[in-house]
Write a protein that holds these residues in place. Structure first.
Motif, mmCIF file in Angstrom:
data_model
loop_
_atom_site.group_PDB
_atom_site.id
_atom_site.type_symbol
_atom_site.label_atom_id
_atom_site.label_comp_id
_atom_site.label_asym_id
_atom_site.label_seq_id
_atom_site.Cartn_x
_atom_site.Cartn_y
_atom_site.Cartn_z
ATOM 1 N N THR A 223 -12.636 104.749 24.907
ATOM 2 C CA THR A 223 -11.825 103.919 24.014
ATOM 3 C C THR A 223 -10.370 104.377 24.031
ATOM 4 O O THR A 223 -9.438 103.563 24.153
ATOM 5 C CB THR A 223 -12.375 103.979 22.577
ATOM 6 N N THR A 224 -10.153 105.683 23.906
ATOM 7 C CA THR A 224 -8.794 106.233 23.907
ATOM 8 C C THR A 224 -8.098 105.982 25.239
ATOM 9 O O THR A 224 -6.925 105.603 25.287
ATOM 10 C CB THR A 224 -8.832 107.732 23.601
ATOM 11 N N GLU A 225 -8.827 106.189 26.325
ATOM 12 C CA GLU A 225 -8.251 105.964 27.657
ATOM 13 C C GLU A 225 -7.837 104.502 27.830
ATOM 14 O O GLU A 225 -6.740 104.209 28.335
ATOM 15 C CB GLU A 225 -9.269 106.337 28.723
ATOM 16 N N MET A 226 -8.689 103.593 27.414
ATOM 17 C CA MET A 226 -8.386 102.176 27.592
ATOM 18 C C MET A 226 -7.211 101.748 26.717
ATOM 19 O O MET A 226 -6.369 100.938 27.127
ATOM 20 C CB MET A 226 -9.619 101.328 27.303
ATOM 21 N N GLU A 227 -7.138 102.302 25.518
ATOM 22 C CA GLU A 227 -5.996 101.976 24.655
ATOM 23 C C GLU A 227 -4.689 102.414 25.305
ATOM 24 O O GLU A 227 -3.690 101.675 25.292
ATOM 25 C CB GLU A 227 -6.150 102.642 23.287
ATOM 26 N N GLN A 228 -4.667 103.599 25.878
ATOM 27 C CA GLN A 228 -3.452 104.087 26.546
ATOM 28 C C GLN A 228 -3.057 103.185 27.711
ATOM 29 O O GLN A 228 -1.877 102.868 27.896
ATOM 30 C CB GLN A 228 -3.680 105.523 27.031
ATOM 31 N N ARG A 229 -4.028 102.751 28.471
ATOM 32 C CA ARG A 229 -3.738 101.865 29.607
ATOM 33 C C ARG A 229 -3.272 100.497 29.137
ATOM 34 O O ARG A 229 -2.402 99.874 29.769
ATOM 35 C CB ARG A 229 -4.980 101.743 30.489
ATOM 36 N N MET A 230 -3.816 100.018 28.033
ATOM 37 C CA MET A 230 -3.358 98.743 27.463
ATOM 38 C C MET A 230 -1.895 98.826 27.041
ATOM 39 O O MET A 230 -1.103 97.915 27.292
ATOM 40 C CB MET A 230 -4.235 98.371 26.251
ATOM 41 N N VAL A 231 -1.539 99.936 26.392
ATOM 42 C CA VAL A 231 -0.156 100.122 25.953
ATOM 43 C C VAL A 231 0.782 100.121 27.154
ATOM 44 O O VAL A 231 1.849 99.495 27.129
ATOM 45 C CB VAL A 231 -0.018 101.434 25.154
ATOM 46 N N GLU A 232 0.392 100.810 28.222
ATOM 47 C CA GLU A 232 1.222 100.858 29.424
ATOM 48 C C GLU A 232 1.424 99.462 30.016
ATOM 49 O O GLU A 232 2.522 99.119 30.460
ATOM 50 C CB GLU A 232 0.575 101.778 30.458
ATOM 51 N N CYS A 233 0.383 98.661 30.009
ATOM 52 C CA CYS A 233 0.462 97.305 30.553
ATOM 53 C C CYS A 233 1.362 96.424 29.682
ATOM 54 O O CYS A 233 2.169 95.648 30.193
ATOM 55 C CB CYS A 233 -0.939 96.713 30.662
ATOM 56 N N ILE A 234 1.222 96.535 28.365
ATOM 57 C CA ILE A 234 2.068 95.772 27.452
ATOM 58 C C ILE A 234 3.529 96.166 27.625
ATOM 59 O O ILE A 234 4.433 95.318 27.630
ATOM 60 C CB ILE A 234 1.622 95.994 25.987
ATOM 61 N N GLU A 235 3.773 97.460 27.792
ATOM 62 C CA GLU A 235 5.154 97.933 27.973
ATOM 63 C C GLU A 235 5.747 97.400 29.276
ATOM 64 O O GLU A 235 6.944 97.095 29.340
ATOM 65 C CB GLU A 235 5.175 99.461 27.947
ATOM 66 N N GLU A 236 4.920 97.272 30.310
ATOM 67 C CA GLU A 236 5.411 96.723 31.575
ATOM 68 C C GLU A 236 5.858 95.272 31.393
ATOM 69 O O GLU A 236 6.901 94.863 31.903
ATOM 70 C CB GLU A 236 4.323 96.809 32.644
ATOM 71 N N VAL A 237 5.075 94.500 30.652
ATOM 72 C CA VAL A 237 5.471 93.118 30.356
ATOM 73 C C VAL A 237 6.762 93.102 29.540
ATOM 74 O O VAL A 237 7.656 92.277 29.771
ATOM 75 C CB VAL A 237 4.347 92.383 29.607
ATOM 76 N N GLY A 238 6.875 94.036 28.603
ATOM 77 C CA GLY A 238 8.079 94.123 27.783
ATOM 78 C C GLY A 238 9.325 94.403 28.605
ATOM 79 O O GLY A 238 10.404 93.855 28.336
ATOM 80 N N ARG A 239 9.190 95.264 29.613
ATOM 81 C CA ARG A 239 10.340 95.588 30.468
ATOM 82 C C ARG A 239 10.804 94.379 31.275
ATOM 83 O O ARG A 239 11.958 94.327 31.720
ATOM 84 C CB ARG A 239 9.984 96.752 31.398
ATOM 85 N N MET A 240 9.919 93.412 31.446
ATOM 86 C CA MET A 240 10.291 92.210 32.191
ATOM 87 C C MET A 240 10.975 91.175 31.309
ATOM 88 O O MET A 240 11.356 90.102 31.775
ATOM 89 C CB MET A 240 9.053 91.596 32.839
#
Length: 369
Positions: A223-240
């Protein structure tokens, strides 16, 4: 009035190809619907933000949640820009997600999603109402995970997906009928899907506790690992520049297309096992396929009904109402009141859409992903 409309236009650009207007005007129409329902139908859920269709199109579990939340953030920011408070509309936001085969990955995905949405609601949008932080979700096993080969195996797959939904604390679960891989489900297959849910609910005790896998080292760490990866993906969209920009550039579509290709490659090579499809294949088995029989006169009857309505309605009222929609768009007003007036005058969906198309234009997807 209570109810829910799916009404998530942004995922259409990403996963389904059913759009007319550009993302910006479409986002505005969603905002109009949410704002109108806040005032006129406060118990109605004016949007169900959907990761389901993106997962069916090919994205993985992390991308499903990340892209869905990026879309939910876009709707929320739009509403805040209208001067509304997050707590005014957030309790009526609901979500729709898909459910694949891996039980632990899927349960961890939903547990991580609940935790992450609460953080986004509180830390980014300043939610004070606990209901604004709830992740109210429907979980459905998608047809992409089914096989036309040995289709009765899909009954087992449907039961496991319903089990995942229950273990994940979903508010509602949809079980896919076993024949959805190759046809519109029959009444028989739909009844089996319904009985699958009822057996799970009434015979297994699965509903006796909210989070039965809590405390498991494996589930908690995943659960913790997946949450961290979700945050990274959301941040990538944000940078765009946010999800609308990411859609307009074709970035999200490209990511999902690549993921779908990799998934299909693994299935075709046998790297990923699909029972009855690429392993334990019975070449001599001949399962009888019952296909849905449609009525070819349905379209003719509907066309006749439409022609009758057009002949009997007051044309002056229709014309005036359609002009009212165009006027509302040009003024930047909420188009819902004008749209409802057009509906009361028996303007058709096509006629209303044509007015909006003339005002907003059409979206053309990037030629290259």
């Amino acid at each position: 009035i209570r109810g829910t409309i799916q009404n998530d236009i942004l995922k259409e650009y990403i996963a389904r190809g059913t759009w007319v207007f550009p993302p910006g005007p479409s986002l505005k129409l969603i905002g109009d619907t949410i704002e109108y329902c806040m005032k006129a139908a406060p118990k109605f859920n004016p949007i169900s933000v959907s990761g389901y269709h993106m997962r069916e199109a090919g994205c993985n579990a992390v991308q499903e949640i990340a892209f869905t939340f990026a879309i939910a953030q876009a709707y929320s920011r739009h509403m805040l820009a209208r001067g509304l408070a997050f707590d005014d509309f957030a309790p009526q936001i609901s979500f729709l997600f898909a459910c694949k085969e891996n039980i632990f990955e899927e349960v961890a995905k939903y547990r991580a999603a609940r935790r992450l949405w609460a953080k986004i609601a509180k830390e980014e949008f300043g939610a004070k109402n606990p209901r604004s932080m709830w992740l109210r979700m429907m979980v459905g096993g998608g047809g992409v995970g089914l096989t036309a080969q040995q289709p009765l195996n899909n009954i087992v797959r449907g039961a496991y997906s319903a089990l995942i939904g229950a273990l994940s604390g979903a508010q509602s679960v949809a079980v896919r009928p076993y024949d959805e891989a190759y046809a519109i489900p029959t009444e028989k297959s739909q009844r089996i899907a319904l009985r699958t849910q009822q057996i799970l609910m009434h015979e297994t005790g699965i509903c006796d506790t909210v989070d039965p896998l809590a405390g498991s080292y494996y589930v908690e760490s995943l659960t913790t690992e997946m949450e961290q990866r979700m945050v990274e993906c959301i941040e990538e969209v944000g940078r765009m520049g946010g999800v609308v920009r990411a859609i307009e550039s074709g970035f999200i579509q490209r990511v999902i297309a690549q993921q779908a290709y990799e998934e299909e490659r693994k299935l075709q090579s046998g790297e990923k096992v699909k029972v009855g499809f690429n392993k334990f294949v019975d070449a001599d088995a001949e399962d009888e396929l019952f296909l849905f029989q449609y009525d070819p006169t349905t379209a003719e009857r509907q066309i006749a009904r439409l022609q009758k309505v057009k002949a009997e309605r007051e044309q002056g009222e229709v014309h005036s109402a359609l002009k009212g929609i165009a006027k509302a768009v040009r003024a930047g007003d909420n188009v819902m009141p004008a749209t409802l007036q057009a509906v009361r005058a028996y303007a058709t969906l096509g006629e209303i859409t044509m007015v909006l198309r003339e005002e907003f234009g059409e979206f053309k997807e990037p030629l290259e992903f």
